[in-house]
Scaffold this active site. Sequence first.
Site, short mmCIF file in Angstrom:
data_model
loop_
_atom_site.label_atom_id
_atom_site.label_comp_id
_atom_site.label_asym_id
_atom_site.label_seq_id
_atom_site.Cartn_x
_atom_site.Cartn_y
_atom_site.Cartn_z
N ASP A 1 0.82 -1.26 0.11
CA ASP A 1 0.00 -0.14 0.12
C ASP A 1 0.93 1.19 -0.10
OD1 ASP A 1 -2.56 -1.26 -0.07
OD2 ASP A 1 -2.38 -1.48 2.25
N TYR B 1 6.76 -9.91 7.11
CA TYR B 1 6.58 -8.41 7.14
C TYR B 1 7.41 -8.11 8.40
CZ TYR B 1 3.38 -7.59 3.22
OH TYR B 1 2.68 -7.44 2.03
#
Length: 249
Positions: free
Chosen positions: A51, A109
């Site tokens: 994003d 992540y």
Amino acid sequence: MRYFIELSYNGKNYHGWQKQPNAISVQEVLENALSTILGQNIVVMGAGRTDAGVHAKQLFAHMDTEVVFESEKLVYQLNSFLPEDVAIHSIFKVKPDIHARFHATSRAYLYRIALQKSPFNVDQAYYLKHNLDIDKLNKATKILFEYKNFQCFSKTHTDVKTYNCDIMKAAWKLVDNELHFTIKADRFLRNMVRAIVGTLINVGVGKIEVEDLHTIIASKNRSNAGFSVPAKGLYLTEVAYPDTIKLND
């Protein structure tokens, strides 16, 4: 021939990975550089979509071209052409049916929370003024392994066939003046990591109890989970593939 491109980028100046009409993206910048250097229109497909504002320490994308080039030279040319916040690390041949997104076996992540104000990580970490109970954070994190369906952490109105994800690793660790949350899974839903971190922060500050996480996940309702932490603290750190994807020269 199909090639994999390994890259990293600072996401601050980009509206995410994926190309879109009215905002700059990493995909657009990379395609423009490749098309200019190779002299033909190049389209790349990434391993995933980060994003706006999210960083990537490792991302892979694939491209198809019949142009003959020397990989090391193209890496050098791309790094000279691209802006300073995008770096190419390697380019290598893969089998023609290998897809950067669909053949990835896992993704990992990192989320960075700054515990002290610092002028040097303003755009790289989320500064949190509250004290967090690390023991509670890790107890709540272990609950994630008991579930597969993570719809409660998914961005609403997302077009996916399943909300199931297989979480392989997840933990919190104190690193100097930062708290680091790492998580690895076969796949992630949109906004999933940021929503998980926001929910776990609510546990860490005592806003909700550790056991409340069971109810939140079972509800499959995004409004029951916590807030979505800022994008600037999130890093895609690893995308893994089977060893068999490479094409031997």
